[in-house]
Motif scaffolding. Structure first.
Motif, PDB file in Angstrom:
ATOM      1  N   LEU A  42       0.840  -1.195   0.000  1.00 36.57           N
ATOM      2  CA  LEU A  42       0.000   0.000   0.000  1.00 36.57           C
ATOM      3  C   LEU A  42       0.874   1.245   0.000  1.00 36.57           C
ATOM      4  CD1 LEU A  42      -2.724  -0.886   2.659  1.00 36.57           C
ATOM      5  CD2 LEU A  42      -3.012  -0.772   0.192  1.00 36.57           C
ATOM      6  N   TYR A  43       0.390   2.269  -0.669  1.00 38.36           N
ATOM      7  CA  TYR A  43       1.051   3.571  -0.679  1.00 38.36           C
ATOM      8  C   TYR A  43       0.188   4.534   0.135  1.00 38.36           C
ATOM      9  CZ  TYR A  43       4.028   1.872  -4.438  1.00 38.36           C
ATOM     10  OH  TYR A  43       4.934   1.161  -5.179  1.00 38.36           O
ATOM     11  N   SER A  61       5.581  -6.245   1.716  1.00 38.06           N
ATOM     12  CA  SER A  61       5.774  -7.419   2.569  1.00 38.06           C
ATOM     13  C   SER A  61       5.896  -6.962   4.022  1.00 38.06           C
ATOM     14  CB  SER A  61       6.956  -8.260   2.087  1.00 38.06           C
ATOM     15  OG  SER A  61       8.144  -7.503   2.052  1.00 38.06           O
ATOM     16  N   SER A  62       7.014  -7.183   4.680  1.00 36.54           N
ATOM     17  CA  SER A  62       7.111  -6.825   6.097  1.00 36.54           C
ATOM     18  C   SER A  62       7.992  -5.595   6.336  1.00 36.54           C
ATOM     19  CB  SER A  62       7.659  -8.010   6.892  1.00 36.54           C
ATOM     20  OG  SER A  62       8.963  -8.303   6.435  1.00 36.54           O
ATOM     21  N   VAL A  63       8.563  -5.030   5.264  1.00 37.57           N
ATOM     22  CA  VAL A  63       9.484  -3.906   5.427  1.00 37.57           C
ATOM     23  C   VAL A  63       8.888  -2.648   4.800  1.00 37.57           C
ATOM     24  CG1 VAL A  63      11.813  -3.058   4.963  1.00 37.57           C
ATOM     25  CG2 VAL A  63      11.432  -5.498   5.331  1.00 37.57           C
ATOM     26  N   PRO A  64       8.453  -1.685   5.623  1.00 40.35           N
ATOM     27  CA  PRO A  64       7.920  -0.444   5.056  1.00 40.35           C
ATOM     28  C   PRO A  64       9.040   0.455   4.539  1.00 40.35           C
ATOM     29  CG  PRO A  64       7.849  -0.336   7.448  1.00 40.35           C
ATOM     30  CD  PRO A  64       8.348  -1.697   7.080  1.00 40.35           C
ATOM     31  N   LYS A  74       7.740  10.384  12.310  1.00 42.79           N
ATOM     32  CA  LYS A  74       6.384  10.787  12.655  1.00 42.79           C
ATOM     33  C   LYS A  74       5.365   9.672  12.450  1.00 42.79           C
ATOM     34  CE  LYS A  74       3.163  13.661  13.815  1.00 42.79           C
ATOM     35  NZ  LYS A  74       3.015  14.105  15.178  1.00 42.79           N
ATOM     36  N   TYR A  75       5.579   8.830  11.446  1.00 37.75           N
ATOM     37  CA  TYR A  75       4.587   7.820  11.056  1.00 37.75           C
ATOM     38  C   TYR A  75       5.153   6.421  11.175  1.00 37.75           C
ATOM     39  CZ  TYR A  75       2.393  11.939   9.029  1.00 37.75           C
ATOM     40  OH  TYR A  75       1.841  13.178   8.850  1.00 37.75           O
ATOM     41  N   SER A  76       4.243   5.466  11.351  1.00 36.67           N
ATOM     42  CA  SER A  76       4.610   4.057  11.377  1.00 36.67           C
ATOM     43  C   SER A  76       3.671   3.300  10.436  1.00 36.67           C
ATOM     44  CB  SER A  76       4.486   3.518  12.797  1.00 36.67           C
ATOM     45  OG  SER A  76       4.696   2.118  12.806  1.00 36.67           O
ATOM     46  N   LEU A  77       4.232   2.565   9.502  1.00 35.48           N
ATOM     47  CA  LEU A  77       3.460   1.780   8.532  1.00 35.48           C
ATOM     48  C   LEU A  77       3.524   0.309   8.890  1.00 35.48           C
ATOM     49  CD1 LEU A  77       4.811   3.471   5.276  1.00 35.48           C
ATOM     50  CD2 LEU A  77       2.496   3.685   6.173  1.00 35.48           C
ATOM     51  N   SER A  78       2.346  -0.335   8.929  1.00 36.63           N
ATOM     52  CA  SER A  78       2.326  -1.783   9.126  1.00 36.63           C
ATOM     53  C   SER A  78       1.017  -2.336   8.576  1.00 36.63           C
ATOM     54  CB  SER A  78       2.488  -2.149  10.600  1.00 36.63           C
ATOM     55  OG  SER A  78       1.389  -1.681  11.329  1.00 36.63           O
ATOM     56  N   GLY A  79       1.116  -3.347   7.730  1.00 37.04           N
ATOM     57  CA  GLY A  79      -0.075  -3.959   7.133  1.00 37.04           C
ATOM     58  C   GLY A  79      -0.902  -2.926   6.405  1.00 37.04           C
TER      59      GLY A  79
END
Length: 190
Positions: A42-43, A61-64, A74-79
């Motif tokens: 996802l973007y 996959s598992s690495v943003p 500031k942000y955290s990306l997961s799933g």
């Protein structure tokens, strides 16, 4: 007319209406925004003060991957989630997610993050709605664009109907002239 009806149906089905999702958070909190599109890659982007989109990062996959070190802080990306850390008034804006396919991007529902209940130094709190106008304008602009497209298609459909009717009338008139030429009336003397 069947072709135009099919095109109209495809356009209406293809232009899936997006639902605006409102999320409210308090200053200092971490708030997680969830994308309505479930995909491994996802973007994420956000609307800045100039109402242009700025990329935040992408999940793969598992690495943003973050588009700048400041954004990673500031942000955290997961799933399918984007977490806004240590929420501040400046974080109140529109956020967008999308997946990319061969046919182009598939957008998730836009998310409006609002910051509320700011505690003032005197102990009272203030309700903030950031950004009110920007989200309102974006919602209405999308509505008017869809309405304009539908009206254009209806206009084209009516134009095609008028053309077909005129063509049939012309063919009938030509047929009548041909019949009169082949079968002259008795009134004419030769």
């Amino acid at each position: 007319m069947d072709l135009l009806g099919t095109v109209l149906l495809l356009v209406l089905v293809g232009s899936r209406a997006q639902n605006l999702v409102d999320v409210t958070g308090e200053p200092g909190q971490d708030v997680t925004l969830t994308c309505s599109v479930n995909h491994a890659e996802l973007y994420w982007s956000m609307e800045d003060q100039n109402q242009t989109r700025t990329g935040i990062g992408r999940t793969a996959s598992s690495v943003p991957t973050y588009f700048s070190p400041d954004l990673e802080a500031k942000y955290s990306l997961s799933g399918v989630g984007l977490t806004v850390r240590n929420l501040s008034v400046d974080d109140g804006r529109m956020y967008f997610c999308e997946k990319r396919e061969d046919g182009g991007p598939v957008y998730g529902d836009p998310i409006r993050l609002m910051v509320s209940d700011v505690l003032l130094s005197n102990g009272s709190s203030v309700q903030l709605d950031v950004p009110i106008m920007s989200a309102y304008v974006n919602e209405n602009l999308a509505y008017w664009k869809r309405l304009s497209l539908i009206l254009s298609l209806v206009s084209a459909l009516l134009g095609c109907c008028g053309y077909c009717c005129r063509k049939k009338e012309d063919e009938a008139a030509d047929q009548q002239m041909e019949n009169e030429r082949m079968n002259p009336s008795d009134d004419c003397e030769l």
